[in-house]
Design an enzyme around this catalytic site. Structure first.
Site, PDB file in Angstrom:
ATOM      1  N   HIS A  83       0.821  -1.212   0.000  1.00  0.00           N
ATOM      2  CA  HIS A  83       0.000   0.000   0.000  1.00  0.00           C
ATOM      3  C   HIS A  83       0.857   1.265   0.000  1.00  0.00           C
ATOM      4  O   HIS A  83       0.545   2.250  -0.675  1.00  0.00           O
ATOM      5  CB  HIS A  83      -0.939  -0.037   1.214  1.00  0.00           C
ATOM      6  CG  HIS A  83      -1.659   1.245   1.435  1.00  0.00           C
ATOM      7  ND1 HIS A  83      -1.369   2.077   2.478  1.00  0.00           N
ATOM      8  CD2 HIS A  83      -2.636   1.854   0.724  1.00  0.00           C
ATOM      9  CE1 HIS A  83      -2.155   3.151   2.407  1.00  0.00           C
ATOM     10  NE2 HIS A  83      -2.934   3.031   1.353  1.00  0.00           N
ATOM     11  N   GLU A 112       1.949   1.932  -3.376  1.00  0.00           N
ATOM     12  CA  GLU A 112       0.832   2.493  -4.163  1.00  0.00           C
ATOM     13  C   GLU A 112       0.851   4.026  -4.060  1.00  0.00           C
ATOM     14  O   GLU A 112       0.707   4.739  -5.051  1.00  0.00           O
ATOM     15  CB  GLU A 112      -0.496   1.921  -3.660  1.00  0.00           C
ATOM     16  CG  GLU A 112      -1.725   2.518  -4.328  1.00  0.00           C
ATOM     17  CD  GLU A 112      -2.854   2.711  -3.341  1.00  0.00           C
ATOM     18  OE1 GLU A 112      -3.236   1.742  -2.663  1.00  0.00           O
ATOM     19  OE2 GLU A 112      -3.355   3.847  -3.249  1.00  0.00           O
ATOM     20  N   HIS A 113       1.063   4.539  -2.850  1.00  0.00           N
ATOM     21  CA  HIS A 113       1.153   5.999  -2.681  1.00  0.00           C
ATOM     22  C   HIS A 113       2.366   6.566  -3.419  1.00  0.00           C
ATOM     23  O   HIS A 113       2.288   7.609  -4.053  1.00  0.00           O
ATOM     24  CB  HIS A 113       1.276   6.344  -1.198  1.00  0.00           C
ATOM     25  CG  HIS A 113      -0.026   6.348  -0.462  1.00  0.00           C
ATOM     26  ND1 HIS A 113      -0.510   7.449   0.193  1.00  0.00           N
ATOM     27  CD2 HIS A 113      -0.954   5.381  -0.292  1.00  0.00           C
ATOM     28  CE1 HIS A 113      -1.672   7.164   0.755  1.00  0.00           C
ATOM     29  NE2 HIS A 113      -1.964   5.909   0.478  1.00  0.00           N
ATOM     30  N   GLU A 158      -3.447   7.836   7.450  1.00  0.00           N
ATOM     31  CA  GLU A 158      -4.521   7.048   6.837  1.00  0.00           C
ATOM     32  C   GLU A 158      -4.922   5.900   7.766  1.00  0.00           C
ATOM     33  O   GLU A 158      -6.099   5.619   7.961  1.00  0.00           O
ATOM     34  CB  GLU A 158      -4.077   6.522   5.470  1.00  0.00           C
ATOM     35  CG  GLU A 158      -5.184   5.784   4.729  1.00  0.00           C
ATOM     36  CD  GLU A 158      -4.769   5.313   3.343  1.00  0.00           C
ATOM     37  OE1 GLU A 158      -3.690   5.689   2.857  1.00  0.00           O
ATOM     38  OE2 GLU A 158      -5.545   4.540   2.746  1.00  0.00           O
TER      39      GLU A 158
END
Lengths: 440, 450
Positions: free
Chosen positions: B74, B77-78, B154
């Site tokens: 993840h 992904e950022h 997040e």
């Protein structure tokens, strides 16, 4: 082809038959205005690509119409349309709806009651007959009324200990005082038990009429069948709704609120003055909002708070437009130990935009984004198209508003945005913090 | 609020439960082909509006992470938004913003997906951006720290502030004893804090290549044009090293009923969810996954389901009850039942009533009428799904990224229609054994609620 020309192709047509002569190179979305034999108006988009028909409608006058002491009655009403209508009790109605291959839903907000049905084109007659019954003759049998009331009460109980619930109540009451907008949409544990089937019937009768109705139909249906559908569904409703007048209100600003709770993050809420759709500065304000913290990832707030400092997962601003109140709100959630810093960064971004306005480049980008994203978002599905059309009708806008909007947006200058930024952002906002006690 | 890089905490958000059931029916027009470098392409024409959805599905998710590196899929992904030599950070965002397009990305346990929605004339530019960052990402040390802070926020925002999310995380970690589905996709905080540039580069180099990806284009486009554009952009990206088969550690045999309890002062009404690990479409015996989907529909799929009718309508002991089945994951996933008591009724009453409904179904099976109604609702949802371009793209992308085929999607309604009552009863008996379940309880704190 650019998005601008795509937008232009959102043509308005009166006689759809003419279109058959020239097949488009690319897809087009054609809006039609239709009027039923009984005089009920609606907007229609014919689309035969998928064998589905979607109908959405709204009756103006939402939860603001709840009588004092009966708060929650309009919301509860929306739970009961598939719980029995006409000769069908709850069980029989749901089984028939299922067999007809349709999905029906109702909801309420402060300003309107909304309904929709999505149905398979082949079964639409059966489905529409059931929707007609639900709209015209809901039963409000005691048993389902009690069951749905219990569900609303349960939802209220489930959120009762959540600090966000208390924060939202404080926020609404601070902004709107004793205006109906400050009342709880769902009702309360005190008001719900007193709501009877007779109250629900009275509310249904008051709200469901032809003069406060807006309708949009999208899908595999022609203009004639759509017009007949309007009379079928709504023709037997009373001509006029009986709505209680609701005053316009300017939210109370300049307040500082804090809800302390030991959470890992602090949520920050800010409210500035808003602007009505009919205000000459409306489009300048919409573009200003995009530049400040709107839907594009390029906003000043996202850049300063998220990208440069890693203070948050998301920060945004938006223009809230309700029938009787408007506001510009800013929101984020940030690590609790840097909440004060985050608030200062946001305030300084806002102060700079209020004092200096945007750059030419920023405004040009915001215009392109606003024009393009509206076209994409409003057309992404039958549901989206129908929702857009209902929204326009609720704001008393014409069917030619969408093509005209591009012109209005392009006419905005840097000076216009600077002026509206000073007007809206130069005011001391109401600010609420929800999170752990701030470090001294 | 803009939440770019939305994280799908489980396969759930976009692909499982009800959503996986929304596979589109047979689409004669759907075209697929594979480029020489191994990139699979699927084109789904949809000409209702001048819009195209462009998605790249990488066959890698959090269950593929190395031990100790939870959250790296993840986090990467950022970082994919931080620019390349040809297109510096922010350029793609600016171009998409200026055309009013929409871009985002998400990570699940099995896939990492990047997508844009734009007018069709900008499809070539989107392909150029995605192809460029497929192998050309430039990661400098100075972008790592601020973005790591963003993903930690997040996690705070999505998990740590929510008792429900915390319990779900702990329940998954208890349900899976060996398989990496036990890890949260966002990562464990203490491991997220240690993620660094070297981790990100290693992960990127290993998994981001055309031969480990599926391209999905849905919208107002011609398949031949897409083929030409794909060849000119993605076709120029060199093939990466072949990846070994994705064989994750398998679960051991279980014979325990496990309970996870979270008490929190923010909770005023208790609730619970009871789950079992069940096969998914990719590896189930023929017909089993379809039967599990219909079992979920019959037991707990909405107003006409057994749980709702028995617990909410007839006895009134629950304010809500239902079921979900995640058949879209790569490896065995979950079948879950949940309930919330009504008024003065207790959580124990609700759980006992749900157990009794499961036992009754295992004993007596399902009627032909309720099976037919469940099939009809299911197939109807497949047709309704065609109304949303992005949901069509999701269905094909998730199926293909999990080793499925276009035929699987096309045959989907017929495979649902073929399920028998005996199959539904059989999967209930085989998988919903209360003595090997995992149950999560969300309770008020001892001195919290009234």
């Amino acid at each position: 082809m650019s998005i601008l020309s795509a937008l232009r192709r959102l043509a308005i047509v009166a006689i759809p038959a003419l279109l058959l002569a020239t097949l488009p190179v690319r897809a087009e979305v054609q809006f039609q205005q239709i009027t039923s034999p009984q005089g009920i108006k609606a907007w229609l988009v014919e689309d035969y690509a998928v064998p589905i028909v979607t109908i959405r409608f709204a009756f103006e006058g939402g939860t603001t119409q709840d009588p004092a002491g009966k708060e929650g009655v309009t919301n509860l009403l929306t739970y009961l349309f598939d719980e029995g209508a006409g000769d069908f009790d709850s069980d029989a109605f749901q089984i028939a709806l299922d067999a007809a291959g349709a999905e029906m839903s109702f909801a309420a907000d402060l300003d309107a009651v909304y309904g929709s049905m999505r149905m398979l084109a082949d079964n639409k007659d059966e489905a529409l007959d059931l929707l007609k019954l639900a709209i015209e003759a809901p039963r409000f049998d005691q048993n389902p009324v009690d069951r749905m009331r219990a569900q609303v009460l349960s939802a209220i109980a489930m959120s009762a200990q959540n600090p966000a619930t208390a924060a939202e109540k404080l926020w609404t009451e601070t902004l709107f005082g004793d205006h109906p907008y400050a009342r709880p949409v769902d009702g309360t544990a005190e008001t719900l038990p007193g709501i009877t089937p007779a109250d629900l019937r009275a509310q249904h009768k008051a709200l469901f009429a032809r003069d406060n109705l807006h309708v949009a139909i999208v899908g595999a249906i022609d203009a004639e069948a759509a017009a007949a559908t309007l009379d079928l569904l709504f023709g037997a409703l009373p001509a006029e709704a009986s709505l209680v007048p609701v005053a316009d209100i300017a939210p109370v600003l300049g307040q500082d609120l804090q809800v302390e709770y030991p959470l890992p993050q602090t949520s920050i809420y800010m409210a500035y003055p808003g602007i009505t759709h009919t205000d000459p500065q409306y489009f300048a304000a919409a573009l200003m909002n995009e530049i400040l913290g709107g839907g594009s990832v390029l906003s000043r707030l996202t850049d300063e708070v998220r990208e440069k400092r890693g203070l948050t997962y998301g920060v945004s601003s938006s223009l809230l437009n309700q029938q009787h109140a408007n506001a510009l709100v800013v929101g984020t959630a940030t690590r609790a130990d840097r909440a004060a810093e985050t608030l200062e960064v946001i305030k300084s971004v806002i102060a700079r935009l209020a004092a200096e306005g945007p750059t030419e480049a920023e405004l040009a980008s915001a215009k392109k984004y606003t024009i393009g994203s509206a076209a994409l978002q409003e057309m992404s599905s039958s549901q989206a198209i129908a929702g857009t059309l209902i929204g326009l009708q609720l704001w008393d806008l014409d069917i030619d508003y969408l093509p005209r909007r591009e012109e209005l947006i392009n006419a905005v200058t840097v000076e216009d945005v600077k002026a509206v930024a000073a007007r809206l952002l130069g005011v001391k906002p109401t600010i609420m913090l929800l999170g752990p006690k701030a470090a001294p | 609020m803009i939440l770019r890089s939305a994280l799908a905490l489980t396969m759930g958000a976009m692909m499982c439960a009800g959503a996986w059931a929304q596979a589109a029916p047979s689409e004669a027009e759907v075209v697929s082909f594979t480029l020489e470098n191994g990139l699979e392409v699927v084109v789904i024409p949809d000409r209702r509006a001048p819009i195209v959805t462009h998605m790249v599905w990488y066959k890698v998710g959090s269950a593929d992470e190395q031990p100790g590196k939870s959250g790296i899929a993840h986090f990467l992904e950022h970082l994919m938004f931080k620019g390349t030599a040809r297109h510096p950070a922010g350029e793609m965002d600016r171009v998409i913003a200026e055309i009013g397009g929409y871009t985002n990305a998400f990570t699940t346990k099995d896939v990492t997906v990047y997508h844009q929605t734009v007018p069709p004339d900008y499809l070539d530019e989107m392909m150029d951006f995605e192809a460029d960052r497929m192998r050309g990402l430039v990661l400098t040390e100075d972008v790592i720290g601020a973005e790591r802070d963003v993903v930690i926020e997040e996690r705070n925002q999505r998990v740590d502030v929510s008792p429900q999310a915390l319990l779900a995380e702990e329940t998954a970690a208890t349900a899976y004893q060996n398989h990496p589905y036990r890890l949260p996709t966002i990562g464990w905080l203490h491991e997220m804090e240690q993620l660094n540039r070297a981790d990100a580069v290693a992960f990127y180099d290993r998994y981001y290549a055309p031969n480990n990806a599926v391209l999905v284009v849905a919208g107002d486009v011609e398949p031949d044009d897409v083929r030409t554009l794909a060849q000119a952009t993605y076709g120029q990206v060199p093939r990466g090293p072949d990846l070994p088969p994705r064989i994750r550690p398998a679960e051991p045999h279980y014979d325990t009923a496990r309970r996870v309890t979270l008490r929190d002062p923010r909770v005023s009404v208790p609730s619970f969810a009871k789950g079992w690990i069940t096969p998914t479409y990719r590896m189930a015996e023929p017909g089993e996954a379809e039967a599990l989907d219909l079992l979920s529909e019959i037991l707990g799929g909405g107003l006409r389901s057994r749980l709702y009718q028995e617990l909410v309508v007839k006895s009134g002991i629950a304010s809500g009850a239902g079921a979900s089945y995640d058949g879209g994951a790569y490896d065995p996933s979950s079948f879950t039942l949940f309930g919330v008591p009504q008024g003065e009724h207790s959580l124990e009453e609700v759980e006992a009533a749900i157990d009794a409904e499961v036992a009754r179904l295992v004993r007596d099976g399902v009627t032909a009428e309720e099976l037919d109604a469940a099939k009809m609702r299911y197939v109807r949802s497949l047709i309704f799904a065609r109304d949303e371009q992005s949901s069509m793209a999701d269905i094909y992308g998730s199926r293909l990224a999990n080793d499925g085929t276009i035929a699987d999607v096309a045959e989907w309604p017929d495979r649902i229609r073929a399920v028998t009552s005996e199959q539904v009863q059989a999967v209930a008996a085989k998988y919903l054994d209360p003595s090997v379940s995992v149950t999560g309880y969300l309770l008020p704190s001892d001195n919290g609620a009234q």
